[in-house]
Design a protein around this motif. Sequence first.
Motif, short mmCIF file in Angstrom:
data_model
loop_
_atom_site.label_atom_id
_atom_site.label_comp_id
_atom_site.label_asym_id
_atom_site.label_seq_id
_atom_site.Cartn_x
_atom_site.Cartn_y
_atom_site.Cartn_z
N LEU A 67 0.77 -1.31 -0.01
CA LEU A 67 0.07 -0.10 -0.05
C LEU A 67 0.85 1.30 -0.06
O LEU A 67 0.52 2.18 -0.69
N VAL A 68 1.99 1.19 0.63
CA VAL A 68 2.85 2.44 0.82
C VAL A 68 3.28 2.75 -0.65
O VAL A 68 3.54 3.71 -1.01
N GLU A 69 4.00 1.54 -1.24
CA GLU A 69 4.50 1.63 -2.26
C GLU A 69 3.52 2.13 -3.46
O GLU A 69 3.96 3.14 -4.35
N GLU A 70 2.28 1.74 -3.42
CA GLU A 70 1.29 2.19 -4.50
C GLU A 70 1.04 3.74 -4.18
O GLU A 70 0.78 4.43 -5.22
N ARG A 71 1.14 4.34 -2.99
CA ARG A 71 0.69 5.61 -2.66
C ARG A 71 1.78 6.53 -2.54
O ARG A 71 1.54 7.87 -2.48
N LYS A 72 3.15 6.11 -2.49
CA LYS A 72 4.25 6.98 -2.49
C LYS A 72 4.36 8.21 -3.48
O LYS A 72 4.83 9.11 -3.22
#
Length: 84
Positions: A67-72
């Motif tokens: 999720l962090v990777e998708e939103r960074k």
Amino acid sequence: MLSIRPILAENSTSISELKKNPMAVVEQADGFPVAVLNRNQPAFYCVPAEAYELLMDKLEDVELAKLVEERKEQPEIEISIDDL
């Protein structure tokens, strides 16, 4: 058709042995998973509660990292604490 599947645990037992004394099987595995075999094929895995909880924590970490990777790359939105 026979399907050969790997046994993904160092410990294994038969369903009949598990039925005889499930807690003895768990205790002999020293906190590690036990593959329960039916006709020499893994039917299911018996996982101690502590190991299962650790597994669920790791899975949650992997999902959060994704999720962090998708939103960074998303733009940041500034907000005032007073607006909350």
